[in-house]
Write a protein that holds these residues in place. Sequence first.
Motif, PDB file in Angstrom:
ATOM      1  N   ARG A   1       0.833  -1.209   0.000  1.00 38.86           N
ATOM      2  CA  ARG A   1       0.000   0.000   0.000  1.00 38.86           C
ATOM      3  C   ARG A   1       0.866   1.257   0.000  1.00 38.86           C
ATOM      4  O   ARG A   1       0.508   2.270  -0.606  1.00 38.86           O
ATOM      5  CB  ARG A   1      -0.945  -0.009   1.190  1.00 38.86           C
TER       6      ARG A   1
ATOM      7  N   GLY B   1      -0.230   3.131  -3.219  1.00 39.92           N
ATOM      8  CA  GLY B   1      -1.027   4.326  -2.941  1.00 39.92           C
ATOM      9  C   GLY B   1      -0.492   5.554  -3.656  1.00 39.92           C
ATOM     10  O   GLY B   1      -1.249   6.492  -3.942  1.00 39.92           O
TER      11      GLY B   1
ATOM     12  N   SER C   1      -9.348   5.884  -3.333  1.00 38.91           N
ATOM     13  CA  SER C   1      -7.902   6.084  -3.243  1.00 38.91           C
ATOM     14  C   SER C   1      -7.481   7.325  -4.026  1.00 38.91           C
ATOM     15  O   SER C   1      -6.666   8.132  -3.546  1.00 38.91           O
ATOM     16  CB  SER C   1      -7.167   4.853  -3.765  1.00 38.91           C
TER      17      SER C   1
END
Length: 324
Positions: free
Chosen positions: A222, A226, A250
């Motif tokens: 992540r 991300g 996101s």
Amino acid sequence: MTSWGVNLPLSGLPLTAARELIQALPDLGYTDVWTGEGGGTDAFTPLTAAAAWQPRLSLGTGVVPVGTRGPGVLAQTVGALAELTSGEVLLGVGSSVPAHVTALNGVPFGQPLARVRDTVRFLRRALAGEVVSADYETFSVQGFRLDAKPEQRPRVLVGALRPKMVRVGYEDADGVVLNLLAAADLPRVLEPVQSLLPGRETVVKLFVCPTGDADHARAAGRGFLGWILNQTPYHAFHSWLGRGDELAVSKRAADAGDRIGAGAAIPDHIVDELWIHGDPARCVERITRYLQPGVTRIVLYVAGTPELARRPQNLPRVLADLHP
């Protein structure tokens, strides 16, 4: 037959300490070393060291931004690199993202498709030893010539995501470097260019975190995903693949400057598809799904794990275990 590569630098192993491992890579089943270039180590210094330490290895970049070096400097650098190794040199170039090209280097980011196409057209001529004088759409070159033509012409590849850039890779260059896609995505990416695959390179770069600690692996994944999945080219790519709705939260977090929230909002199954994790046997099972028609090379980016942090001397064995 598929070739296997390892991405440098290796997590937790400084380049100065990598000599012994790089020398051992052929005995571990690996034919290639690869690098990328963004906000960390440059692409060519690790490959130069690897060529000196183990000249049997092929050397690849996956990828170098076309906007941060002039085309002539790229050709000169790769020509020099080709003199240092008895293996192949595969120069992967790509458009990169504004966060690398503009924010870190102060270079305007524009016309990415045209700049990549122009660069590969120039490089294929220059690396073949031609004198190049040409006006391209995004730059002009007058009277470029390498001092020494490489004995084995470096192959020029394109870091590609969606169809237009993929087609540049197979029509204007020697192939493509693909990354951040699930094994199930490969047929869709390659289907429009099936007739162009023979004789071309199709390199797939995989991110692997070989640990049974799923919480650690997903947290690490992540942290990377991300950020990268919310860069414009990658967000557009995964929207095209059908993940746009699942990644919408996101994207909103990333646009608001919340990188931690952007990573946390990525569904587990997307993290698991793009950030391979599990014990080495489980990772191998996932990796082999990418051995599909047309794929010529698999490159492993091996992320740090709690196990390797405790016993970094086990890295060679882990690399051997990750090779099917």
